[in-house]
Design an enzyme around this catalytic site. Structure first.
Site, PDB file in Angstrom:
ATOM      1  N   ARG A 157       0.867  -1.199  -0.001  1.00 33.13           N
ATOM      2  CA  ARG A 157      -0.113   0.099   0.052  1.00 33.13           C
ATOM      3  C   ARG A 157       0.978   1.149   0.020  1.00 33.13           C
ATOM      4  NH1 ARG A 157      -1.894  -3.330   4.105  1.00 33.13           N
ATOM      5  NH2 ARG A 157      -4.273  -4.193   3.605  1.00 33.13           N
ATOM      6  N   HIS A 206      -2.829   2.288  -6.430  1.00 36.35           N
ATOM      7  CA  HIS A 206      -3.102   1.129  -5.732  1.00 36.35           C
ATOM      8  C   HIS A 206      -3.242  -0.067  -6.713  1.00 36.35           C
ATOM      9  CE1 HIS A 206      -4.519  -0.382  -1.923  1.00 36.35           C
ATOM     10  NE2 HIS A 206      -5.413  -1.094  -2.642  1.00 36.35           N
ATOM     11  N   ARG A 248      -0.758  -2.454  -6.682  1.00 39.30           N
ATOM     12  CA  ARG A 248      -0.954  -3.471  -5.712  1.00 39.30           C
ATOM     13  C   ARG A 248      -1.611  -4.859  -6.362  1.00 39.30           C
ATOM     14  NH1 ARG A 248      -1.384  -4.638  -0.078  1.00 39.30           N
ATOM     15  NH2 ARG A 248      -3.352  -5.006   0.661  1.00 39.30           N
TER      16      ARG A 248
END
Length: 303
Positions: free
Chosen positions: A152, A245, A248
Protein backbone atom coordinates in the site's frame (compact mmCIF):
# COMPACT_ATOMS: atom_id res chain seq x y z
CA UNK A 1 -21.73 21.00 16.73
CA UNK A 2 -22.19 21.39 20.50
CA UNK A 3 -18.83 21.92 22.25
CA UNK A 4 -18.96 18.80 24.44
CA UNK A 5 -19.78 16.64 21.42
CA UNK A 6 -16.85 18.17 19.53
CA UNK A 7 -14.52 17.10 22.35
CA UNK A 8 -15.98 13.57 22.25
CA UNK A 9 -15.49 13.36 18.47
CA UNK A 10 -11.91 14.57 18.91
CA UNK A 11 -11.31 11.83 21.49
CA UNK A 12 -12.91 9.34 19.10
CA UNK A 13 -10.42 10.42 16.45
CA UNK A 14 -7.52 9.80 18.87
CA UNK A 15 -9.01 6.40 19.70
CA UNK A 16 -9.15 5.41 16.01
CA UNK A 17 -5.53 6.48 15.49
CA UNK A 18 -4.41 4.49 18.54
CA UNK A 19 -6.24 1.46 17.12
CA UNK A 20 -3.89 1.57 14.11
CA UNK A 21 -6.29 2.85 11.46
CA UNK A 22 -4.73 4.77 8.58
CA UNK A 23 -5.04 8.55 8.53
CA UNK A 24 -7.28 8.19 5.47
CA UNK A 25 -9.70 5.87 7.32
CA UNK A 26 -9.72 8.05 10.43
CA UNK A 27 -10.53 11.13 8.36
CA UNK A 28 -13.38 9.31 6.57
CA UNK A 29 -14.89 7.95 9.82
CA UNK A 30 -14.75 11.35 11.54
CA UNK A 31 -16.32 13.05 8.52
CA UNK A 32 -19.14 10.47 8.48
CA UNK A 33 -19.72 10.88 12.22
CA UNK A 34 -19.84 14.68 12.05
CA UNK A 35 -22.21 14.49 9.08
CA UNK A 36 -24.58 12.27 11.08
CA UNK A 37 -24.47 14.48 14.19
CA UNK A 38 -25.26 17.53 12.05
CA UNK A 39 -28.19 15.65 10.50
CA UNK A 40 -29.64 14.77 13.92
CA UNK A 41 -29.69 18.38 15.15
CA UNK A 42 -33.24 18.75 13.81
CA UNK A 43 -34.50 16.14 16.30
CA UNK A 44 -33.34 18.11 19.34
CA UNK A 45 -34.44 21.36 20.90
CA UNK A 46 -32.16 24.25 19.88
CA UNK A 47 -30.21 21.77 17.77
CA UNK A 48 -28.21 20.56 20.76
CA UNK A 49 -27.62 16.83 20.12
CA UNK A 50 -27.77 14.68 23.25
CA UNK A 51 -25.83 11.54 22.40
CA UNK A 52 -27.63 9.40 24.96
CA UNK A 53 -30.98 10.24 23.34
CA UNK A 54 -30.11 9.29 19.77
CA UNK A 55 -32.48 6.59 18.55
CA UNK A 56 -32.29 3.95 15.85
CA UNK A 57 -34.91 5.69 13.68
CA UNK A 58 -32.59 8.72 13.42
CA UNK A 59 -29.88 6.52 11.92
CA UNK A 60 -32.43 4.95 9.60
CA UNK A 61 -33.62 8.40 8.49
CA UNK A 62 -30.00 9.45 7.93
CA UNK A 63 -29.28 6.49 5.65
CA UNK A 64 -32.58 6.94 3.80
CA UNK A 65 -31.73 10.60 3.17
CA UNK A 66 -28.30 9.66 1.83
CA UNK A 67 -29.86 7.02 -0.39
CA UNK A 68 -32.33 9.54 -1.82
CA UNK A 69 -29.39 11.89 -2.44
CA UNK A 70 -27.83 9.24 -4.66
CA UNK A 71 -25.32 7.57 -2.33
CA UNK A 72 -24.51 4.00 -3.34
CA UNK A 73 -24.63 1.02 -0.98
CA UNK A 74 -20.83 0.95 -0.69
CA UNK A 75 -20.89 4.49 0.73
CA UNK A 76 -23.84 3.69 3.00
CA UNK A 77 -22.01 0.60 4.28
CA UNK A 78 -18.93 2.65 5.15
CA UNK A 79 -20.98 5.26 6.99
CA UNK A 80 -22.82 2.53 8.91
CA UNK A 81 -19.50 1.00 9.92
CA UNK A 82 -18.19 4.40 11.03
CA UNK A 83 -21.26 4.98 13.21
CA UNK A 84 -21.09 1.48 14.69
CA UNK A 85 -17.51 2.20 15.74
CA UNK A 86 -18.52 5.60 17.11
CA UNK A 87 -21.38 4.31 19.25
CA UNK A 88 -19.27 1.37 20.40
CA UNK A 89 -16.69 3.93 21.55
CA UNK A 90 -19.39 5.94 23.37
CA UNK A 91 -20.66 2.81 25.13
CA UNK A 92 -17.18 1.94 26.39
CA UNK A 93 -16.75 5.50 27.64
CA UNK A 94 -20.16 5.37 29.39
CA UNK A 95 -21.34 8.35 27.31
CA UNK A 96 -24.47 6.37 26.38
CA UNK A 97 -26.47 3.61 28.06
CA UNK A 98 -27.81 1.83 24.96
CA UNK A 99 -26.27 1.37 21.53
CA UNK A 100 -28.81 2.41 18.84
CA UNK A 101 -26.83 0.70 16.06
CA UNK A 102 -26.18 -2.56 17.89
CA UNK A 103 -28.43 -4.71 15.67
CA UNK A 104 -28.44 -2.49 12.60
CA UNK A 105 -27.52 -4.35 9.41
CA UNK A 106 -24.82 -2.96 7.18
CA UNK A 107 -26.07 -2.37 3.59
CA UNK A 108 -24.81 -5.04 1.21
CA UNK A 109 -23.05 -4.17 -2.00
CA UNK A 110 -21.35 -5.94 -4.88
CA UNK A 111 -17.57 -5.75 -4.88
CA UNK A 112 -16.27 -4.33 -8.12
CA UNK A 113 -13.38 -6.10 -9.81
CA UNK A 114 -10.15 -4.12 -9.35
CA UNK A 115 -8.37 -2.69 -12.36
CA UNK A 116 -4.85 -3.96 -13.02
CA UNK A 117 -2.02 -3.43 -15.46
CA UNK A 118 -0.90 -6.09 -17.89
CA UNK A 119 2.67 -7.32 -17.48
CA UNK A 120 3.70 -5.26 -20.51
CA UNK A 121 2.09 -2.14 -19.06
CA UNK A 122 3.88 -2.71 -15.76
CA UNK A 123 7.18 -3.00 -17.64
CA UNK A 124 6.45 0.31 -19.38
CA UNK A 125 5.61 1.96 -16.06
CA UNK A 126 8.77 0.73 -14.36
CA UNK A 127 10.95 2.08 -17.19
CA UNK A 128 9.57 5.64 -17.08
CA UNK A 129 11.76 7.15 -14.29
CA UNK A 130 14.86 8.93 -15.60
CA UNK A 131 17.84 7.09 -14.12
CA UNK A 132 20.21 9.95 -14.92
CA UNK A 133 18.76 11.87 -11.93
CA UNK A 134 18.69 11.01 -8.23
CA UNK A 135 14.90 11.48 -8.23
CA UNK A 136 14.45 9.05 -11.09
CA UNK A 137 16.60 6.45 -9.30
CA UNK A 138 14.56 6.93 -6.11
CA UNK A 139 11.26 6.72 -7.99
CA UNK A 140 12.29 3.56 -9.86
CA UNK A 141 13.08 1.96 -6.48
CA UNK A 142 9.65 2.98 -5.18
CA UNK A 143 7.82 1.51 -8.18
CA UNK A 144 9.85 -1.70 -8.10
CA UNK A 145 9.19 -2.10 -4.37
CA UNK A 146 5.43 -1.65 -4.70
CA UNK A 147 5.21 -4.13 -7.58
CA UNK A 148 7.61 -6.56 -5.90
CA UNK A 149 5.63 -6.74 -2.66
CA UNK A 150 2.14 -5.43 -3.42
CA UNK A 151 2.55 -2.65 -0.87
CA UNK A 152 0.00 0.00 0.00
CA UNK A 153 1.17 3.59 -0.52
CA UNK A 154 0.95 4.20 3.23
CA UNK A 155 3.28 1.24 3.80
CA UNK A 156 5.83 2.68 1.38
CA UNK A 157 5.65 6.03 3.16
CA UNK A 158 6.14 4.35 6.53
CA UNK A 159 8.93 1.96 5.44
CA UNK A 160 12.07 2.22 7.58
CA UNK A 161 15.59 1.79 6.27
CA UNK A 162 16.37 -0.47 9.25
CA UNK A 163 13.64 -2.90 8.17
CA UNK A 164 15.20 -3.52 4.76
CA UNK A 165 17.51 -6.53 4.34
CA UNK A 166 18.81 -6.65 0.79
CA UNK A 167 21.18 -9.55 1.47
CA UNK A 168 18.26 -11.77 2.45
CA UNK A 169 15.96 -10.02 -0.07
CA UNK A 170 13.34 -9.20 2.58
CA UNK A 171 11.50 -6.15 3.86
CA UNK A 172 9.43 -5.75 7.02
CA UNK A 173 6.43 -3.41 6.79
CA UNK A 174 3.58 -2.42 9.05
CA UNK A 175 0.12 -2.51 7.48
CA UNK A 176 -3.35 -1.71 8.74
CA UNK A 177 -3.68 -1.65 12.52
CA UNK A 178 0.14 -1.80 12.68
CA UNK A 179 0.12 -5.46 11.67
CA UNK A 180 3.67 -6.54 10.87
CA UNK A 181 4.58 -8.70 7.90
CA UNK A 182 7.80 -9.72 6.15
CA UNK A 183 7.76 -9.90 2.35
CA UNK A 184 10.32 -11.23 -0.16
CA UNK A 185 11.89 -8.89 -2.69
CA UNK A 186 12.45 -9.55 -6.38
CA UNK A 187 15.92 -9.39 -7.89
CA UNK A 188 14.92 -6.29 -9.86
CA UNK A 189 13.63 -4.49 -6.78
CA UNK A 190 16.84 -5.33 -4.88
CA UNK A 191 18.87 -3.92 -7.78
CA UNK A 192 16.79 -0.72 -7.84
CA UNK A 193 16.95 -0.33 -4.05
CA UNK A 194 20.74 -0.80 -4.02
CA UNK A 195 21.07 1.94 -6.62
CA UNK A 196 18.90 4.25 -4.52
CA UNK A 197 20.74 3.50 -1.25
CA UNK A 198 24.06 4.44 -2.86
CA UNK A 199 22.83 8.03 -3.24
CA UNK A 200 20.30 8.20 -0.40
CA UNK A 201 22.74 10.33 1.61
CA UNK A 202 22.14 13.09 -0.95
CA UNK A 203 18.54 13.21 0.29
CA UNK A 204 19.19 12.56 3.97
CA UNK A 205 19.96 15.91 5.58
CA UNK A 206 18.34 15.06 8.94
CA UNK A 207 19.43 11.46 9.68
CA UNK A 208 15.93 10.29 8.86
CA UNK A 209 15.07 6.64 9.58
CA UNK A 210 12.47 6.42 6.80
CA UNK A 211 13.50 4.69 3.61
CA UNK A 212 12.21 7.13 1.01
CA UNK A 213 12.95 10.82 1.43
CA UNK A 214 12.10 14.10 -0.25
CA UNK A 215 14.74 16.49 -1.57
CA UNK A 216 14.64 18.29 1.80
CA UNK A 217 15.32 15.07 3.72
CA UNK A 218 11.81 14.54 5.04
CA UNK A 219 9.82 11.31 4.87
CA UNK A 220 7.83 11.05 1.64
CA UNK A 221 4.18 11.44 2.56
CA UNK A 222 1.42 9.34 0.98
CA UNK A 223 0.12 12.39 -0.91
CA UNK A 224 3.55 13.00 -2.46
CA UNK A 225 3.91 9.35 -3.43
CA UNK A 226 0.43 9.26 -5.00
CA UNK A 227 1.07 12.43 -7.00
CA UNK A 228 4.38 11.15 -8.34
CA UNK A 229 3.07 7.70 -9.27
CA UNK A 230 -0.16 9.05 -10.78
CA UNK A 231 1.92 11.28 -13.03
CA UNK A 232 3.76 8.22 -14.34
CA UNK A 233 0.53 6.24 -14.77
CA UNK A 234 -0.96 9.02 -16.90
CA UNK A 235 1.89 8.46 -19.38
CA UNK A 236 0.85 4.88 -20.12
CA UNK A 237 -2.95 5.03 -19.81
CA UNK A 238 -5.72 7.60 -19.83
CA UNK A 239 -8.37 5.16 -18.61
CA UNK A 240 -10.31 6.02 -15.49
CA UNK A 241 -9.94 3.81 -12.43
CA UNK A 242 -6.16 3.46 -12.63
CA UNK A 243 -4.32 4.72 -9.57
CA UNK A 244 -1.16 3.94 -7.56
CA UNK A 245 -3.19 1.22 -5.81
CA UNK A 246 -3.55 -0.46 -9.22
CA UNK A 247 0.09 -1.58 -8.92
CA UNK A 248 -0.86 -3.53 -5.78
CA UNK A 249 -3.77 -5.11 -7.67
CA UNK A 250 -1.41 -5.95 -10.54
CA UNK A 251 1.03 -7.66 -8.17
CA UNK A 252 -1.73 -9.92 -6.80
CA UNK A 253 -3.27 -10.65 -10.22
CA UNK A 254 0.05 -11.50 -11.86
CA UNK A 255 1.08 -13.71 -8.94
CA UNK A 256 -2.21 -15.61 -9.11
CA UNK A 257 -2.09 -15.96 -12.90
CA UNK A 258 1.39 -17.46 -12.63
CA UNK A 259 0.23 -20.08 -10.13
CA UNK A 260 0.83 -18.55 -6.68
CA UNK A 261 -1.19 -19.96 -3.78
CA UNK A 262 -4.07 -17.74 -2.64
CA UNK A 263 -3.05 -18.04 1.02
CA UNK A 264 0.46 -16.87 0.21
CA UNK A 265 -0.90 -13.86 -1.66
CA UNK A 266 -3.15 -13.11 1.34
CA UNK A 267 -0.11 -13.07 3.65
CA UNK A 268 1.93 -10.87 1.32
CA UNK A 269 -0.93 -8.38 0.87
CA UNK A 270 -1.63 -8.30 4.59
CA UNK A 271 -5.33 -9.14 4.23
CA UNK A 272 -6.98 -10.12 7.52
CA UNK A 273 -9.55 -12.28 5.72
CA UNK A 274 -9.13 -14.58 2.73
CA UNK A 275 -12.38 -13.18 1.30
CA UNK A 276 -10.54 -9.91 0.58
CA UNK A 277 -7.98 -11.81 -1.49
CA UNK A 278 -10.48 -14.04 -3.29
CA UNK A 279 -11.59 -11.14 -5.49
CA UNK A 280 -8.41 -11.73 -7.52
CA UNK A 281 -9.68 -15.17 -8.49
CA UNK A 282 -12.54 -13.37 -10.24
CA UNK A 283 -10.07 -11.08 -11.98
CA UNK A 284 -8.13 -14.15 -13.13
CA UNK A 285 -11.34 -15.81 -14.34
CA UNK A 286 -12.18 -12.66 -16.29
CA UNK A 287 -8.80 -12.92 -18.04
CA UNK A 288 -9.36 -16.62 -18.78
CA UNK A 289 -12.76 -15.88 -20.33
CA UNK A 290 -11.27 -13.10 -22.44
CA UNK A 291 -8.54 -15.45 -23.71
CA UNK A 292 -11.15 -18.10 -24.39
CA UNK A 293 -13.39 -15.85 -26.46
CA UNK A 294 -10.42 -14.41 -28.33
CA UNK A 295 -8.87 -17.75 -29.25
CA UNK A 296 -11.42 -20.58 -29.32
CA UNK A 297 -12.32 -21.20 -33.00
CA UNK A 298 -16.04 -21.56 -32.18
CA UNK A 299 -16.12 -18.55 -29.87
CA UNK A 300 -13.84 -15.83 -31.21
CA UNK A 301 -15.35 -12.95 -33.10
CA UNK A 302 -14.94 -13.05 -36.86
CA UNK A 303 -12.82 -10.25 -38.28
Amino acid sequence: MEENNSIIVENYSKFLKSAGLSSHSVLAYIKDTEQFLTFTEKYFENGIVRLNEIKKYMLRDFLMQLNSDGCKNRTLARKTTALKKFFGFLLKRNEIEDNPVENMKTPRYDKTLPSYFTEDEMTQLLLIPDLTTKFGIRNRAILELIYSCGLRISEVSGALITNLNLNKKLIKVFGKRSKERIIPLTNESVKALRAYLKLRSRFDTQQNIHLFLTKSGNRMQTSELRHMIQRYISLITSQKGYSPHTIRHSFATHMLNDGADLRSIQEMLGHANLSSTEIYTHVSLKEIKQQYHNNHPRSKKKK
